[in-house]
Design a protein around this motif. Sequence first.
Motif, short mmCIF file in Angstrom:
data_model
loop_
_atom_site.label_atom_id
_atom_site.label_comp_id
_atom_site.label_asym_id
_atom_site.label_seq_id
_atom_site.Cartn_x
_atom_site.Cartn_y
_atom_site.Cartn_z
N UNK A 161 42.71 93.39 -55.00
CA UNK A 161 42.30 93.48 -53.60
C UNK A 161 41.97 92.12 -53.01
N UNK A 162 41.83 91.10 -53.85
CA UNK A 162 41.55 89.73 -53.40
C UNK A 162 40.45 89.71 -52.33
N UNK A 163 39.24 90.18 -52.67
CA UNK A 163 38.19 90.23 -51.65
C UNK A 163 37.80 88.84 -51.15
N UNK A 164 37.40 88.82 -49.90
CA UNK A 164 36.96 87.57 -49.28
C UNK A 164 35.95 87.89 -48.19
N UNK A 165 35.08 86.96 -47.94
CA UNK A 165 34.09 87.10 -46.88
C UNK A 165 34.55 86.27 -45.70
N UNK A 166 34.53 86.86 -44.53
CA UNK A 166 34.82 86.13 -43.30
C UNK A 166 33.54 86.03 -42.50
N UNK A 167 33.26 84.83 -41.98
CA UNK A 167 32.06 84.62 -41.17
C UNK A 167 32.42 83.85 -39.91
N UNK A 168 31.53 83.99 -38.92
CA UNK A 168 31.67 83.26 -37.65
C UNK A 168 30.29 82.80 -37.23
N UNK A 169 30.21 81.57 -36.76
CA UNK A 169 28.94 81.03 -36.28
C UNK A 169 28.63 81.52 -34.88
N UNK A 170 27.35 81.69 -34.63
CA UNK A 170 26.88 81.94 -33.27
C UNK A 170 26.46 80.61 -32.69
N UNK A 230 42.81 93.03 -49.56
CA UNK A 230 44.14 93.64 -49.53
C UNK A 230 44.00 95.10 -49.92
N UNK A 231 44.48 95.99 -49.07
CA UNK A 231 44.37 97.42 -49.35
C UNK A 231 45.71 98.11 -49.10
N UNK A 232 45.90 99.26 -49.75
CA UNK A 232 47.10 100.06 -49.54
C UNK A 232 48.13 99.87 -50.63
N UNK A 233 49.14 100.78 -50.62
CA UNK A 233 50.23 100.72 -51.60
C UNK A 233 51.04 99.44 -51.45
N UNK A 234 51.32 99.10 -50.21
CA UNK A 234 51.96 97.81 -49.91
C UNK A 234 50.85 96.98 -49.27
N UNK A 235 50.10 96.23 -50.08
CA UNK A 235 48.86 95.62 -49.64
C UNK A 235 48.93 94.86 -48.32
N UNK A 236 47.97 95.18 -47.48
CA UNK A 236 47.82 94.55 -46.18
C UNK A 236 46.39 94.04 -46.09
N UNK A 237 46.21 92.85 -45.55
CA UNK A 237 44.87 92.31 -45.37
C UNK A 237 44.16 93.09 -44.27
N UNK A 238 42.99 93.64 -44.59
CA UNK A 238 42.26 94.45 -43.62
C UNK A 238 40.76 94.28 -43.82
N UNK A 239 40.02 94.56 -42.76
CA UNK A 239 38.57 94.51 -42.86
C UNK A 239 38.10 95.72 -43.62
#
Length: 124
Positions: free
Chosen positions: A28-37, A50-59
Amino acid sequence: MSRAQARQVGDLNEQLRIATSGLPIPESAPRIWVRHGEGVQLDRCELWGLIGQQPVLARICELPAGIGLRMSLVAQAAQNAGFTIPTTDQRRRAAWRRIQLPATVTTPWFELTLTLEPPRDAGA
């Protein structure tokens, strides 16, 4: 680090453990995404993978405990949750990288890739 920040890092640690417990890692190659205020505190913190049978990057989910923290404390929470994070060439801090999003997004996002640490040998 203040007590409030330490508590928040602990909460983020737990959110990461729960959110990744059902993921097939490393696929699933987890990753954290952040944004500054305003300033250095974060106003968004999310787990992507990455999720799904044909992996797609998703939140996968939001990580509300990361809001208001600095990027270094988010990296610390990830390490506390058992993840290994990449470091810079000097090995001084987590290797966050800037993410290119559609042109309509003006505030930059940053990504931290996560991998699980191999189990430690009890005799070591």
